[in-house]
Design a protein around this motif. Sequence first.
Motif, PDB file in Angstrom:
ATOM      1  N   VAL A 169       0.867  -1.178   0.000  1.00 20.21           N
ATOM      2  CA  VAL A 169       0.000   0.000   0.000  1.00 20.21           C
ATOM      3  C   VAL A 169       0.902   1.227   0.000  1.00 20.21           C
ATOM      4  O   VAL A 169       1.698   1.414   0.918  1.00 20.21           O
ATOM      5  N   GLY A 171       1.030   5.525  -0.706  1.00 19.79           N
ATOM      6  CA  GLY A 171       0.371   6.799  -0.966  1.00 19.79           C
ATOM      7  C   GLY A 171       1.418   7.807  -1.384  1.00 19.79           C
ATOM      8  O   GLY A 171       2.209   8.265  -0.555  1.00 19.79           O
ATOM      9  N   VAL A 194      -6.707   7.445   2.628  1.00 19.19           N
ATOM     10  CA  VAL A 194      -7.608   6.857   1.647  1.00 19.19           C
ATOM     11  C   VAL A 194      -9.066   6.935   2.092  1.00 19.19           C
ATOM     12  O   VAL A 194      -9.977   7.064   1.267  1.00 19.19           O
ATOM     13  N   SER A 195      -9.314   6.908   3.386  1.00 21.14           N
ATOM     14  CA  SER A 195     -10.697   7.027   3.869  1.00 21.14           C
ATOM     15  C   SER A 195     -11.254   8.402   3.542  1.00 21.14           C
ATOM     16  O   SER A 195     -12.450   8.553   3.257  1.00 21.14           O
ATOM     17  N   MET A 197     -10.361  10.163   0.905  1.00 21.81           N
ATOM     18  CA  MET A 197     -10.664  10.109  -0.519  1.00 21.81           C
ATOM     19  C   MET A 197     -12.077   9.571  -0.737  1.00 21.81           C
ATOM     20  O   MET A 197     -12.872  10.147  -1.497  1.00 21.81           O
ATOM     21  N   TYR A 223     -12.407   0.436  -3.821  1.00 22.88           N
ATOM     22  CA  TYR A 223     -11.065   0.399  -3.233  1.00 22.88           C
ATOM     23  C   TYR A 223     -10.968  -0.667  -2.132  1.00 22.88           C
ATOM     24  O   TYR A 223      -9.987  -1.411  -2.067  1.00 22.88           O
ATOM     25  N   GLU A 258      -9.823   6.145  10.180  1.00 23.50           N
ATOM     26  CA  GLU A 258      -9.520   5.421   8.940  1.00 23.50           C
ATOM     27  C   GLU A 258      -9.371   3.927   9.189  1.00 23.50           C
ATOM     28  O   GLU A 258      -9.800   3.106   8.371  1.00 23.50           O
ATOM     29  N   ARG A 454      -2.856  12.743  -3.490  1.00 21.75           N
ATOM     30  CA  ARG A 454      -2.230  11.513  -3.007  1.00 21.75           C
ATOM     31  C   ARG A 454      -3.004  10.313  -3.549  1.00 21.75           C
ATOM     32  O   ARG A 454      -3.975   9.858  -2.948  1.00 21.75           O
ATOM     33  N   PHE A 456      -3.437   6.275  -4.313  1.00 16.73           N
ATOM     34  CA  PHE A 456      -3.062   5.103  -3.530  1.00 16.73           C
ATOM     35  C   PHE A 456      -2.841   3.924  -4.468  1.00 16.73           C
ATOM     36  O   PHE A 456      -3.709   3.571  -5.264  1.00 16.73           O
ATOM     37  N   ALA A 469      -7.894   9.994  -5.915  1.00 12.28           N
ATOM     38  CA  ALA A 469      -6.838  10.337  -4.967  1.00 12.28           C
ATOM     39  C   ALA A 469      -7.435  11.208  -3.874  1.00 12.28           C
ATOM     40  O   ALA A 469      -8.511  11.790  -4.041  1.00 12.28           O
ATOM     41  N   PHE A 470      -6.733  11.293  -2.767  1.00 20.47           N
ATOM     42  CA  PHE A 470      -7.062  12.267  -1.735  1.00 20.47           C
ATOM     43  C   PHE A 470      -6.419  13.573  -2.172  1.00 20.47           C
ATOM     44  O   PHE A 470      -5.195  13.705  -2.185  1.00 20.47           O
TER      45      PHE A 470
END
Length: 498
Positions: A169, A171, A194-195, A197, A223, A258, A454, A456, A469-470
């Motif tokens: 994983v 980022g 990612v949460s 995002m 995701y 998250e 960002r 992932f 992405a975030f």
Amino acid sequence: MNQKTSDRESGASGRRSGERSGLFADYRTGPLHYDEMFGSENAPREHCRALWAALKDMPREEIAQMQKRAERSFLHEGITFSVYGEGSAHERIIPIDIIPRLVSAEDWHFLERGLRQRIKALNQFLSDIYGACQVLADGVIPVDVVRGCPQYRTEMRGVEVPLGAYVSVCGTDIVRTHAGFMVLEDNLRVPSGVSYMLANRQAVKTSLRDIFRRHRVRGIEHYGALLRQTLAELAPPAVSDPTIVLLTPGVYNSAFYEHMFLAHEMGVELVQGSDLLVHNGFVHMRTTEGLRRVDVIYRRVDDDFIDPLVFRPDSQLGTSGLFHAYQLGNVAIANAPGTGVADDKSVYAYVPDIIRYFLNEEPMLANVETHLCRHPEGLEYTLDNLDRLVVKVVGGAGGHGMLVGPHATPAERAAYAEEIRRDPANYISQPTLDLSCAPCLSDGGAAPRHVDLRPFVLHGRETRLVPGAFCRVALTPGSLVVNSSQGGGGKDLWVLPS
């Protein structure tokens, strides 16, 4: 006229002419910054035209109500992060901006190819430095930069990592200037965000439903399923239906929301170190029905705290014997211990050479120019140009401990210079980038704010990305710091179809 010159000149002329109305009536940026929505002659970029048309004359009261709905959804869902300071910690709702940032299909295809190249090279680099060490023997990167890195784990020498996926994983923080996209840093240890995002997408999709549908935005909702699939591929070979858990430090961790979110998305148990035990070289989880063997651990606990028998003996966050079970191949840990050496900010400077060495390819995504203070010439350059540079601690994260030279006072720069002189190897410096801007909602309508993104990347048997992405935003006018803990927020990123 080349693209770089065209963008700069169009940015300048766009402030002098063209039509603005409604939401964008007072929107202004300078020629230094690439604008994500507007191009030449103040006109919206082609892939942003439909969004601009939909928003420009929308009543501001209606837009304000949509912004409030999005904020309320974050409040109701408890989408928070922890801010630490002055001996205490408190929870905040992460700020969200309702105006999405759009990325064209062409730009996303380029980013995706560059990210796939980068994670492939970094995994090969990690496999080599914990194995044959040929990259060090060949002088591609100095031995002391790698083995002197605090994140280098001698315990990982010779450990067989499932699928060679040290980083499962990733980022990666990406910025854009007039020169194009470039990587600001790789987050390879326990990357977060990612949460946000996914939460940004849900909130904005709900508020801008019709506009969202008309844009045919590419989906990211799968995701969690991709993450679970990637983790399952790391399980010991004899296991056909692996038990996966997410290991969290607990409720006081800044990213605990998250951790809960991702465990729910994957349909796996959220555990703390005390919920696990090691028996006969296997990891087990305590349940109401007894012990259950664990095959894959998605850990959100730093290396130091994984196993008190191997790393920090005072850790109460990990599980005794966990690393031994990992060495035996009886459990997979993602990301693998020791991956942090590859996102150390000193090692970052060598990533283009690492890509060339392992893949025999030119890097697709550029690095930011980086000066290593461990080198005399880098130290001298940094100290001579503190008023123009951003200086970072090599193992730092979250925007903490860095100096943004142009925004610091002479006294702050002088004090920071003393810190650098005391431990030069702990610092790197980079130019102050003219980060791109995107429209954000403000009291007077849309206003430009600096952004990054960002994406992932997931890596198991294959490399996978969701098209999103975030997107982080420096909400303070003029600020370049996008980190949530430093006053930043987020917005939804819409990747458009071909």
